[in-house]
Write an enzyme that holds these catalytic residues in place. Structure first.
Site, PDB file in Angstrom:
ATOM      1  N   SER A 100       0.755  -0.983   0.112  1.00  0.00           N
ATOM      2  CA  SER A 100      -0.017   0.056  -0.142  1.00  0.00           C
ATOM      3  C   SER A 100       0.993   1.316   0.029  1.00  0.00           C
ATOM      4  O   SER A 100       1.657   1.284  -0.976  1.00  0.00           O
ATOM      5  CB  SER A 100      -0.962   0.000   1.239  1.00  0.00           C
ATOM      6  N   ASP A 233      -8.565  -5.930  -4.809  1.00  0.00           N
ATOM      7  CA  ASP A 233      -8.104  -4.604  -3.996  1.00  0.00           C
ATOM      8  C   ASP A 233      -9.112  -3.633  -4.176  1.00  0.00           C
ATOM      9  O   ASP A 233      -9.433  -3.181  -5.172  1.00  0.00           O
ATOM     10  CB  ASP A 233      -6.799  -4.419  -4.486  1.00  0.00           C
ATOM     11  N   HIS A 261      -7.111  -5.820  -0.217  1.00  0.00           N
ATOM     12  CA  HIS A 261      -6.074  -4.955   0.332  1.00  0.00           C
ATOM     13  C   HIS A 261      -6.082  -5.362   1.812  1.00  0.00           C
ATOM     14  O   HIS A 261      -6.072  -4.449   2.763  1.00  0.00           O
ATOM     15  CB  HIS A 261      -6.730  -3.562   0.466  1.00  0.00           C
TER      16      HIS A 261
END
Length: 290
Positions: A100, A233, A261
């Site tokens: 991320s 995601d 995610h």
């Protein structure tokens, strides 16, 4: 082994090392407002079988210094923290794995400090200048996540904060693999105990995002780079990963089926295998050319 490492005036980072110190170092760089404890234990242990693994808390998370209100900083400064931490640990070059926002920071390292990296792996991220940190035609975060983030940082008691975090992980997990609320509740209980406070970190959402529009510079990268696509995601959905891999001259693209995610147990094995295979190939090539 745990320690606190100074990286700036009045700022120390909590650092944990695992594995044989004689093996090649591997640095785990977590995402925004997340403690290094979010890296699953099974992944850390798996990588520690072939590396000296280093994970850490960014400033304003976990056991590192919390001082954003008094000393605000930019997201790009967190990449400088990583370099200073390597210096403090006596590490010249490391494999870097970023998730991320951690993937954004690893991209900055690829541009600013390529001589400090043996390899790079980025996952659940977007290219510099796109996603949350930029403006592009690529898809943005799911609307339900954007709405949920409006309640980030509100004051809650411990149980309410745990409920908020578990629901956040449910949204981040996507629908590709099963979501186990008990798994993520236990994770966040460990994170809160580690941090010593149920207060939710928000500093990275407030930090200056200037200086991140550097996507075109990635074409010059020669450090072996693995881009891991997370097809479910909800923050950086496809085609973010293929777009990033196309920008980096040295990149390989791989997919963990069903990954969103988040890092539930269902994706840890395949992800560990991808990272370990990538770093092993790089280490073997370095040995070959010596």
């Amino acid at each position: 082994m745990e320690r606190r490492v100074p990286v700036d005036e009045g700022v120390e980072l909590w650092v944990e090392e695992r594995g044989d110190p004689a093996r090649t170092p591997l640095l785990l760089v977590m995402g925004a407002n997340a403690s290094g404890l979010v890296w699953p234990e099974a992944l850390v242990d798996g990588l520690a079988r072939q590396h000296r693994v280093v994970r850490y808390d960014h400033r304003d998370t976990g056991r590192s210094t919390w001082a954003f209100d008094e000393h605000p900083y930019a997201v790009r400064d967190l990449a400088s923290d990583a370099v200073r931490m390597l210096d403090a640990l006596g590490i010249d070059r490391a494999h870097a794995v970023g998730m991320s926002m951690g993937g954004i920071l690893v991209q900055l390292l690829l541009i600013n400090a390529p001589d400090r990296l043996r390899s790079a792996t980025v996952l659940c991220t977007s290219a510099l200048g796109t996603g949350l940190a930029g403006d592009s035609d690529l898809p943005g975060p799911a609307p339900e996540l954007l709405a949920y983030w409006q309640t980030m940082g509100e004051e809650r008691d411990v149980e309410a904060e745990l409920d908020w975090r578990v629901e956040h992980w449910r949204l981040l997990n996507g629908h590709g693999v099963p979501f186990d609320p008990a798994e993520f509740r236990a994770l966040e209980q460990r994170v809160i105990a580690h941090s010593g406070t149920p207060r939710g970190p928000v500093a990275h959402a407030l930090a200056d995002q200037s200086g991140l529009d550097r996507g075109p510079e990635l074409a010059a990268v020669r450090v072996p780079t693995l881009v891991v696509e997370a097809p479910e995601d909800p923050i950086n959905p496809p085609p973010h990963a293929p777009h990033l891999a196309g920008l980096i001259g040295s990149a390989t693209l791989a997919t963990v089926p069903g990954m969103g995610h988040a890092l539930p147990a269902a994706v840890v094995g395949p992800l560990t295998e991808l990272i370990a295979g990538h770093t092993a190939a790089v280490d073997a090539e370095e040995q070959r050319v010596r």
